[in-house]
Design a protein around this motif. Sequence first.
Motif, PDB file in Angstrom:
ATOM      1  N   LYS A  93       0.749  -1.109   0.205  1.00 26.52           N
ATOM      2  CA  LYS A  93       0.204   0.191   0.188  1.00 26.52           C
ATOM      3  C   LYS A  93       0.988   1.250   0.075  1.00 26.52           C
ATOM      4  CE  LYS A  93      -4.301  -1.851   2.172  1.00 26.52           C
ATOM      5  NZ  LYS A  93      -5.001  -1.681   3.428  1.00 26.52           N
ATOM      6  N   LEU A  94       1.800   1.267   0.826  1.00 25.25           N
ATOM      7  CA  LEU A  94       2.663   2.364   0.772  1.00 25.25           C
ATOM      8  C   LEU A  94       3.534   2.594  -0.342  1.00 25.25           C
ATOM      9  CD1 LEU A  94       4.315   2.325   4.695  1.00 25.25           C
ATOM     10  CD2 LEU A  94       2.538   3.972   3.628  1.00 25.25           C
ATOM     11  N   LEU A  95       3.833   1.629  -1.257  1.00 24.53           N
ATOM     12  CA  LEU A  95       4.609   1.736  -2.391  1.00 24.53           C
ATOM     13  C   LEU A  95       3.628   2.189  -3.562  1.00 24.53           C
ATOM     14  CD1 LEU A  95       6.828  -1.512  -2.785  1.00 24.53           C
ATOM     15  CD2 LEU A  95       7.451   0.765  -2.806  1.00 24.53           C
ATOM     16  N   ALA A  96       2.274   1.746  -3.556  1.00 31.39           N
ATOM     17  CA  ALA A  96       1.365   2.385  -4.339  1.00 31.39           C
ATOM     18  C   ALA A  96       1.054   3.755  -4.150  1.00 31.39           C
ATOM     19  CB  ALA A  96      -0.144   1.670  -4.184  1.00 31.39           C
ATOM     20  N   LEU A  97       1.157   4.151  -3.094  1.00 29.81           N
ATOM     21  CA  LEU A  97       0.899   5.608  -2.318  1.00 29.81           C
ATOM     22  C   LEU A  97       2.144   6.347  -2.939  1.00 29.81           C
ATOM     23  CD1 LEU A  97      -0.919   7.564  -1.158  1.00 29.81           C
ATOM     24  CD2 LEU A  97       0.392   7.346   1.074  1.00 29.81           C
ATOM     25  N   SER A  99       4.045   5.694  -5.490  1.00 27.83           N
ATOM     26  CA  SER A  99       4.227   5.992  -6.943  1.00 27.83           C
ATOM     27  C   SER A  99       2.932   6.498  -7.618  1.00 27.83           C
ATOM     28  CB  SER A  99       4.674   4.633  -7.382  1.00 27.83           C
ATOM     29  OG  SER A  99       3.736   3.663  -7.166  1.00 27.83           O
ATOM     30  N   ALA A 100       1.761   6.835  -6.755  1.00 28.99           N
ATOM     31  CA  ALA A 100       0.586   7.186  -7.332  1.00 28.99           C
ATOM     32  C   ALA A 100       0.586   8.514  -8.074  1.00 28.99           C
ATOM     33  CB  ALA A 100      -0.315   7.455  -6.038  1.00 28.99           C
ATOM     34  N   VAL A 101       1.488   9.440  -7.348  1.00 27.67           N
ATOM     35  CA  VAL A 101       1.645  10.885  -8.017  1.00 27.67           C
ATOM     36  C   VAL A 101       3.268  11.094  -8.197  1.00 27.67           C
ATOM     37  CG1 VAL A 101       1.316  13.290  -7.700  1.00 27.67           C
ATOM     38  CG2 VAL A 101      -0.269  11.614  -7.076  1.00 27.67           C
ATOM     39  N   PRO A 102       3.500  11.412  -9.490  1.00 26.72           N
ATOM     40  CA  PRO A 102       5.108  11.254  -9.885  1.00 26.72           C
ATOM     41  C   PRO A 102       5.460  12.769  -9.242  1.00 26.72           C
ATOM     42  CG  PRO A 102       3.493  11.739 -11.801  1.00 26.72           C
ATOM     43  CD  PRO A 102       2.843  11.252 -10.835  1.00 26.72           C
ATOM     44  N   GLU A 103       6.509  12.675  -8.916  1.00 20.04           N
ATOM     45  CA  GLU A 103       7.037  14.176  -8.253  1.00 20.04           C
ATOM     46  C   GLU A 103       7.412  15.100  -9.536  1.00 20.04           C
ATOM     47  OE1 GLU A 103      11.383  15.515  -6.092  1.00 20.04           O
ATOM     48  OE2 GLU A 103      11.028  13.571  -6.749  1.00 20.04           O
ATOM     49  N   LYS A 104       6.702  16.230  -9.030  1.00 23.74           N
ATOM     50  CA  LYS A 104       7.001  17.444 -10.060  1.00 23.74           C
ATOM     51  C   LYS A 104       8.453  17.936 -10.152  1.00 23.74           C
ATOM     52  CE  LYS A 104       3.896  20.431 -10.765  1.00 23.74           C
ATOM     53  NZ  LYS A 104       2.816  21.431 -10.754  1.00 23.74           N
ATOM     54  N   LYS A 105       9.174  17.983 -11.176  1.00 24.82           N
ATOM     55  CA  LYS A 105      10.352  18.477 -11.292  1.00 24.82           C
ATOM     56  C   LYS A 105      10.530  20.012 -10.984  1.00 24.82           C
ATOM     57  CE  LYS A 105      11.729  14.623 -12.779  1.00 24.82           C
ATOM     58  NZ  LYS A 105      12.524  13.498 -11.904  1.00 24.82           N
ATOM     59  N   ASP A 106       9.507  20.842 -11.218  1.00 15.94           N
ATOM     60  CA  ASP A 106       9.611  22.131 -10.941  1.00 15.94           C
ATOM     61  C   ASP A 106       8.741  22.469  -9.766  1.00 15.94           C
ATOM     62  OD1 ASP A 106       6.929  21.496 -11.901  1.00 15.94           O
ATOM     63  OD2 ASP A 106       7.061  23.362 -13.091  1.00 15.94           O
TER      64      ASP A 106
END
Length: 196
Positions: A93-97, A99-106
Amino acid sequence: MTEIASLSFENTPSDTLTVVLAGEWRLSKNLPEVNRVEEAVARISSLRKVLLDADQITDWDSGLLTFLLHVRKLCAANNIVLDSSSLPEGALKLLALASAVPEKKDARKKEERSRFLTNIGDESVELIRSAGDLLTFIGDAMVAFLRFLGGKAQFRRSDLALLVESCGAQALPIVTLICFLVGLILAFIGAIQLDL
Protein backbone atom coordinates in the motif's frame (compact mmCIF):
# COMPACT_ATOMS: atom_id res chain seq x y z
CA MET A 1 16.44 -12.78 18.98
CA THR A 2 16.64 -10.27 16.13
CA GLU A 3 17.39 -11.53 12.67
CA ILE A 4 19.80 -9.67 10.41
CA ALA A 5 18.37 -8.46 7.11
CA SER A 6 19.64 -10.63 4.29
CA LEU A 7 19.48 -10.60 0.53
CA SER A 8 20.01 -13.56 -1.79
CA PHE A 9 19.33 -14.38 -5.45
CA GLU A 10 17.92 -17.31 -7.40
CA ASN A 11 18.03 -17.45 -11.18
CA THR A 12 15.29 -19.88 -12.17
CA PRO A 13 14.07 -19.76 -14.92
CA SER A 14 16.88 -18.12 -16.85
CA ASP A 15 14.99 -14.92 -17.70
CA THR A 16 13.76 -14.35 -14.10
CA LEU A 17 15.79 -13.17 -11.14
CA THR A 18 14.29 -14.00 -7.75
CA VAL A 19 15.40 -11.64 -4.99
CA VAL A 20 14.90 -13.31 -1.60
CA LEU A 21 14.50 -10.87 1.29
CA ALA A 22 14.71 -12.23 4.84
CA GLY A 23 15.12 -11.02 8.43
CA GLU A 24 14.42 -7.60 9.92
CA TRP A 25 14.48 -4.82 7.33
CA ARG A 26 14.73 -1.87 9.69
CA LEU A 27 16.76 1.34 9.43
CA SER A 28 18.47 0.55 12.72
CA LYS A 29 19.95 -2.62 11.20
CA ASN A 30 22.66 -2.92 8.57
CA LEU A 31 20.55 -3.27 5.44
CA PRO A 32 21.95 -4.82 2.25
CA GLU A 33 22.99 -2.40 -0.46
CA VAL A 34 20.89 -1.88 -3.59
CA ASN A 35 24.00 -2.11 -5.77
CA ARG A 36 24.00 -5.88 -5.15
CA VAL A 37 20.71 -6.04 -7.07
CA GLU A 38 22.17 -3.79 -9.79
CA GLU A 39 25.14 -6.12 -10.17
CA ALA A 40 22.88 -9.18 -10.35
CA VAL A 41 20.70 -7.51 -12.99
CA ALA A 42 23.77 -6.50 -15.02
CA ARG A 43 25.12 -10.10 -14.96
CA ILE A 44 22.02 -11.60 -16.59
CA SER A 45 21.69 -10.36 -20.17
CA SER A 46 18.40 -12.14 -20.94
CA LEU A 47 16.64 -10.88 -17.81
CA ARG A 48 12.97 -10.00 -18.29
CA LYS A 49 11.51 -10.24 -14.79
CA VAL A 50 12.56 -9.59 -11.19
CA LEU A 51 10.53 -11.48 -8.58
CA LEU A 52 10.65 -10.26 -4.99
CA ASP A 53 10.28 -13.09 -2.44
CA ALA A 54 9.51 -11.42 0.90
CA ASP A 55 7.94 -14.38 2.73
CA GLN A 56 10.86 -14.59 5.17
CA ILE A 57 10.75 -10.94 6.30
CA THR A 58 10.01 -10.86 10.03
CA ASP A 59 9.81 -7.07 10.55
CA TRP A 60 10.20 -3.97 8.41
CA ASP A 61 10.03 -0.17 8.34
CA SER A 62 10.87 2.58 5.85
CA GLY A 63 14.28 0.97 5.23
CA LEU A 64 12.53 -1.76 3.24
CA LEU A 65 10.46 0.79 1.34
CA THR A 66 13.55 2.79 0.37
CA PHE A 67 15.22 -0.39 -0.90
CA LEU A 68 12.10 -1.36 -2.88
CA LEU A 69 11.80 2.07 -4.48
CA HIS A 70 15.40 1.81 -5.70
CA VAL A 71 14.70 -1.66 -7.11
CA ARG A 72 11.57 -0.37 -8.81
CA LYS A 73 13.53 2.48 -10.46
CA LEU A 74 16.22 0.04 -11.54
CA CYS A 75 13.66 -2.26 -13.17
CA ALA A 76 11.89 0.63 -14.88
CA ALA A 77 15.17 1.95 -16.28
CA ASN A 78 16.04 -1.49 -17.75
CA ASN A 79 12.52 -2.37 -19.00
CA ILE A 80 12.25 -5.28 -16.57
CA VAL A 81 8.95 -6.44 -15.06
CA LEU A 82 8.93 -6.26 -11.25
CA ASP A 83 6.72 -8.76 -9.38
CA SER A 84 6.29 -7.56 -5.79
CA SER A 85 3.11 -9.47 -4.93
CA SER A 86 4.73 -11.36 -2.01
CA LEU A 87 5.52 -8.18 -0.09
CA PRO A 88 3.65 -7.43 3.14
CA GLU A 89 0.29 -5.78 2.54
CA GLY A 90 1.30 -2.56 4.31
CA ALA A 91 4.44 -2.25 2.21
CA LEU A 92 2.43 -2.76 -0.99
CA LYS A 93 0.00 0.00 0.00
CA LEU A 94 2.81 2.41 0.85
CA LEU A 95 4.58 1.65 -2.43
CA ALA A 96 1.38 2.26 -4.36
CA LEU A 97 0.93 5.53 -2.51
CA ALA A 98 4.52 6.59 -3.18
CA SER A 99 4.18 5.97 -6.90
CA ALA A 100 0.60 7.24 -7.30
CA VAL A 101 1.65 10.81 -8.07
CA PRO A 102 4.97 11.39 -9.80
CA GLU A 103 7.25 14.02 -8.35
CA LYS A 104 7.02 17.33 -10.15
CA LYS A 105 10.42 18.47 -11.25
CA ASP A 106 9.59 22.17 -10.91
CA ALA A 107 7.66 21.87 -7.62
CA ARG A 108 10.52 23.10 -5.48
CA LYS A 109 11.03 26.80 -5.42
CA LYS A 110 14.25 27.76 -7.08
CA GLU A 111 16.28 30.13 -5.01
CA GLU A 112 17.82 32.62 -7.35
CA ARG A 113 20.22 35.10 -5.88
CA SER A 114 19.55 38.47 -7.38
CA ARG A 115 22.39 40.75 -8.26
CA PHE A 116 23.42 43.76 -6.22
CA LEU A 117 22.39 46.33 -8.83
CA THR A 118 19.06 44.56 -9.33
CA ASN A 119 18.37 44.84 -5.60
CA ILE A 120 19.24 48.53 -5.62
CA GLY A 121 16.95 49.14 -8.60
CA ASP A 122 14.04 47.23 -7.04
CA GLU A 123 14.42 49.06 -3.73
CA SER A 124 14.62 52.44 -5.51
CA VAL A 125 11.42 51.76 -7.46
CA GLU A 126 9.67 50.64 -4.27
CA LEU A 127 10.89 53.77 -2.44
CA ILE A 128 9.57 56.07 -5.20
CA ARG A 129 6.24 54.23 -5.26
CA SER A 130 5.82 54.37 -1.47
CA ALA A 131 6.94 58.04 -1.41
CA GLY A 132 4.19 58.84 -3.91
CA ASP A 133 1.61 57.07 -1.72
CA LEU A 134 2.87 58.96 1.33
CA LEU A 135 2.65 62.31 -0.45
CA THR A 136 -0.89 61.49 -1.63
CA PHE A 137 -1.94 60.68 1.94
CA ILE A 138 -0.35 63.87 3.35
CA GLY A 139 -2.00 65.96 0.63
CA ASP A 140 -5.44 64.47 1.28
CA ALA A 141 -5.01 65.00 5.02
CA MET A 142 -3.99 68.65 4.51
CA VAL A 143 -6.94 69.35 2.19
CA ALA A 144 -9.34 67.78 4.68
CA PHE A 145 -7.81 69.75 7.56
CA LEU A 146 -8.04 73.05 5.64
CA ARG A 147 -11.68 72.33 4.80
CA PHE A 148 -12.28 71.61 8.48
CA LEU A 149 -10.71 74.94 9.50
CA GLY A 150 -12.73 76.79 6.88
CA GLY A 151 -15.95 75.21 8.12
CA LYS A 152 -16.56 73.40 4.84
CA ALA A 153 -15.86 69.89 6.13
CA GLN A 154 -18.79 67.52 5.99
CA PHE A 155 -19.14 64.58 8.33
CA ARG A 156 -21.92 62.77 10.09
CA ARG A 157 -22.14 63.50 13.79
CA SER A 158 -23.01 59.86 14.52
CA ASP A 159 -19.70 58.77 12.96
CA LEU A 160 -17.85 61.29 15.12
CA ALA A 161 -19.62 59.97 18.22
CA LEU A 162 -18.63 56.37 17.33
CA LEU A 163 -14.99 57.40 16.81
CA VAL A 164 -14.90 59.27 20.13
CA GLU A 165 -16.40 56.23 21.89
CA SER A 166 -13.95 53.75 20.32
CA CYS A 167 -10.98 56.02 21.12
CA GLY A 168 -12.23 56.76 24.64
CA ALA A 169 -14.35 54.33 26.62
CA GLN A 170 -13.57 51.21 24.57
CA ALA A 171 -9.84 51.92 24.70
CA LEU A 172 -9.79 52.12 28.52
CA PRO A 173 -9.02 48.39 29.19
CA ILE A 174 -6.04 48.18 26.84
CA VAL A 175 -4.67 51.55 28.01
CA THR A 176 -4.99 50.39 31.64
CA LEU A 177 -3.15 47.16 30.86
CA ILE A 178 -0.34 48.97 29.03
CA CYS A 179 0.07 51.47 31.87
CA PHE A 180 0.19 48.65 34.42
CA LEU A 181 2.87 46.77 32.44
CA VAL A 182 4.95 49.93 31.93
CA GLY A 183 4.72 50.58 35.68
CA LEU A 184 5.92 47.04 36.41
CA ILE A 185 8.89 47.48 34.06
CA LEU A 186 9.85 50.83 35.59
CA ALA A 187 9.55 49.37 39.10
CA PHE A 188 11.73 46.39 38.17
CA ILE A 189 14.41 48.57 36.56
CA GLY A 190 14.29 51.03 39.45
CA ALA A 191 14.63 48.26 42.02
CA ILE A 192 17.78 46.95 40.32
CA GLN A 193 19.28 50.45 40.06
CA LEU A 194 18.42 51.47 43.61
CA ASP A 195 19.43 48.18 45.25
CA LEU A 196 22.65 49.12 47.09
